[in-house]
Design an enzyme around this catalytic site. Structure first.
Site, mmCIF file in Angstrom:
data_model
loop_
_atom_site.group_PDB
_atom_site.id
_atom_site.type_symbol
_atom_site.label_atom_id
_atom_site.label_comp_id
_atom_site.label_asym_id
_atom_site.label_seq_id
_atom_site.Cartn_x
_atom_site.Cartn_y
_atom_site.Cartn_z
ATOM 1 C CD1 TRP A 37 7.280 6.607 -2.388
ATOM 2 C CD2 TRP A 37 7.185 6.780 -4.656
ATOM 3 N NE1 TRP A 37 8.573 6.300 -3.035
ATOM 4 C CE2 TRP A 37 8.394 6.581 -4.476
ATOM 5 C CE3 TRP A 37 6.430 6.996 -5.967
ATOM 6 C CZ2 TRP A 37 9.194 6.738 -5.214
ATOM 7 C CZ3 TRP A 37 7.556 6.938 -6.978
ATOM 8 C CH2 TRP A 37 8.886 6.668 -6.537
ATOM 9 C CG ASP B 178 -2.082 0.978 0.910
ATOM 10 O OD1 ASP B 178 -1.966 1.497 0.262
ATOM 11 O OD2 ASP B 178 -2.899 1.151 2.125
ATOM 12 N NE ARG C 9 -7.543 1.919 -5.957
ATOM 13 C CZ ARG C 9 -6.494 1.825 -5.355
ATOM 14 N NH1 ARG C 9 -5.360 2.318 -6.021
ATOM 15 N NH2 ARG C 9 -6.398 1.884 -4.126
ATOM 16 C CG HIS D 83 0.031 1.992 -9.285
ATOM 17 N ND1 HIS D 83 -0.452 1.571 -7.858
ATOM 18 C CD2 HIS D 83 -1.326 2.689 -9.677
ATOM 19 C CE1 HIS D 83 -1.516 2.182 -7.596
ATOM 20 N NE2 HIS D 83 -2.024 2.498 -8.563
ATOM 21 C CG ASN E 177 1.908 1.494 -5.066
ATOM 22 O OD1 ASN E 177 2.846 1.312 -4.251
ATOM 23 N ND2 ASN E 177 1.425 0.736 -6.036
ATOM 24 C CG ASN F 38 -7.531 -2.270 -6.156
ATOM 25 O OD1 ASN F 38 -6.425 -3.185 -6.222
ATOM 26 N ND2 ASN F 38 -7.936 -1.502 -5.280
ATOM 27 C CB SER G 247 -8.139 -3.844 2.519
ATOM 28 O OG SER G 247 -7.899 -2.549 3.076
HETATM 29 C C1 FPP Z 1 -1.979 0.348 -3.157
HETATM 30 O O1 FPP Z 1 -1.627 1.551 -3.433
HETATM 31 C C2 FPP Z 1 -1.381 -0.665 -4.241
HETATM 32 C C3 FPP Z 1 -2.304 -1.221 -5.234
HETATM 33 C C4 FPP Z 1 -3.584 -0.923 -5.276
HETATM 34 C C5 FPP Z 1 -1.720 -1.991 -6.279
HETATM 35 C C6 FPP Z 1 -0.227 -2.784 -5.912
HETATM 36 C C7 FPP Z 1 0.187 -2.830 -7.106
HETATM 37 C C8 FPP Z 1 1.452 -2.826 -7.344
HETATM 38 C C9 FPP Z 1 2.705 -2.838 -6.644
HETATM 39 C C10 FPP Z 1 2.089 -3.051 -9.065
HETATM 40 C C11 FPP Z 1 1.393 -4.153 -9.772
HETATM 41 C C12 FPP Z 1 1.165 -5.471 -9.358
HETATM 42 C C13 FPP Z 1 1.754 -6.527 -10.078
HETATM 43 C C14 FPP Z 1 1.301 -7.867 -9.384
HETATM 44 C C15 FPP Z 1 2.562 -6.519 -11.186
HETATM 45 P P1 FPP Z 1 -2.660 2.754 -3.444
HETATM 46 O O2 FPP Z 1 -2.713 3.092 -4.807
HETATM 47 O O3 FPP Z 1 -3.926 2.385 -2.836
HETATM 48 O O4 FPP Z 1 -1.547 3.810 -2.684
HETATM 49 P P2 FPP Z 1 -2.440 4.876 -1.836
HETATM 50 O O5 FPP Z 1 -3.407 4.595 -0.631
HETATM 51 O O6 FPP Z 1 -1.218 5.821 -1.523
HETATM 52 O O7 FPP Z 1 -3.485 5.894 -2.486
#
Ligand code: FPP
Length: 247
Positions: free
Chosen positions: A27, A22, A73, A39, A24, A70, A198
């Site tokens: 960040w 979590d 989104r 991501h 991304n 998801n 979650s």
């Molecule tokens: C949560 O961060 C992360 C995700 C919903 C996706 C995770 C995916 C990856 C790390 C890369 C792709 C995966 C594969 C299997 C190749 P968020 O977007 O919810 O972050 P935030 O809470 O800061 O908004």
């Protein structure tokens, strides 16, 4: 990936670590970049973590790549996440095959684009004989959905006369889950400071130690993984009993 010989791995190393990757989006926001940049950097963190898990002798690593929630989104972000799976498999599959990593993908295959379903099948088929390390990618995955799909298949088998209702035990139920045959996670890590499951591995995490870390997923690395394993070592696991015996 340098995998230690099984005898070199400390006995208290968690066999299975599951990670909610979590943070991304936050960040990327800190850097005034689009969420999709977060991501793609998250995939780099995934690569580092698979390698670090191998080096530390963690045999099973499960990561939450795309949840059934998801889909809420924006379509642009959903497409970016699907593209990252395509890219990850295209770039890393041959190396995973060579390095003895078996890939499993858990989650619903329903509603996935045909090429994604094919990529998943290819990754699983090409690594089928590997056993040095297992990478379990939760994609289009939700714990409640997984349990409901298992219950539906059990109901179908009962009504077809293949299964008696009195034979539906915890062990039998587990054999209908996407994770059938895999050990339950010992340690579940969530990055980015959020304190929630979650909908991730609801059944399997029954006795997992939960470790929440503030680091945002794209910054996760071997040192962060070792720190989480250190926190795990400081816990006393009782599995509902009064000492540290396994069930
Ligand atoms: C949560 O961060 C992360 C995700 C919903 C996706 C995770 C995916 C990856 C790390 C890369 C792709 C995966 C594969 C299997 C190749 P968020 O977007 O919810 O972050 P935030 O809470 O800061 O908004």
């Amino acid at each position: 990936m340098a995998q230690p010989s099984p005898t070199a791995v400390p006995a208290d190393t968690p066999r299975h670590i599951a990670i909610i990757m979590d943070g991304n989006g936050r960040w990327a926001k800190q850097r005034h970049r689009p969420r999709t940049f977060g991501h793609s950097e998250g995939v780099e963190a995934l690569r580092r973590t698979v390698e670090a898990a191998g080096e530390l002798g963690v045999r099973y690593l499960t990561v939450f790549g795309f949840s059934t929630e998801n889909w809420r989104r924006p379509m642009e972000e959903i497409n970016a996440l699907f593209d990252l799976l395509r890219l990850y498999v295209a770039r890393d599959l041959d190396r995973l095959v060579k390095e003895g990593v078996r890939v499993h993908v858990i989650g619903s295959r329903e509603g996935l684009q045909a090429d994604i379903a094919r990529i998943i099948e290819e990754a699983e088929a090409k690594t089928r004989h590997n056993d040095a390390q297992h990478l379990i990618i939760a994609f289009n995955y939700g714990g409640q959905d997984e349990i409901a799909r298992a219950a539906r298949r059990i109901a179908e088998d009962v009504s077809a006369g293949k299964l008696a209702p009195q034979d539906v035990s915890v062990d039998r139920f587990e054999s209908y889950l996407d994770t059938a045959g895999l050990p339950a996670p010992d340690l579940l890590i969530r990055t980015s400071g959020e304190l929630r499951l979650s909908n991730f591995m609801l059944w399997q995490a029954a006795y997992a130690e939960l470790v929440f870390v503030d680091v945002l997923w794209p910054d996760f690395d071997k040192a962060a993984l070792q720190a989480a394993i250190g926190a795990y070592h400081r816990r006393e696991r009782r599995f509902g009993g009064s000492d540290a015996e396994q069930p």
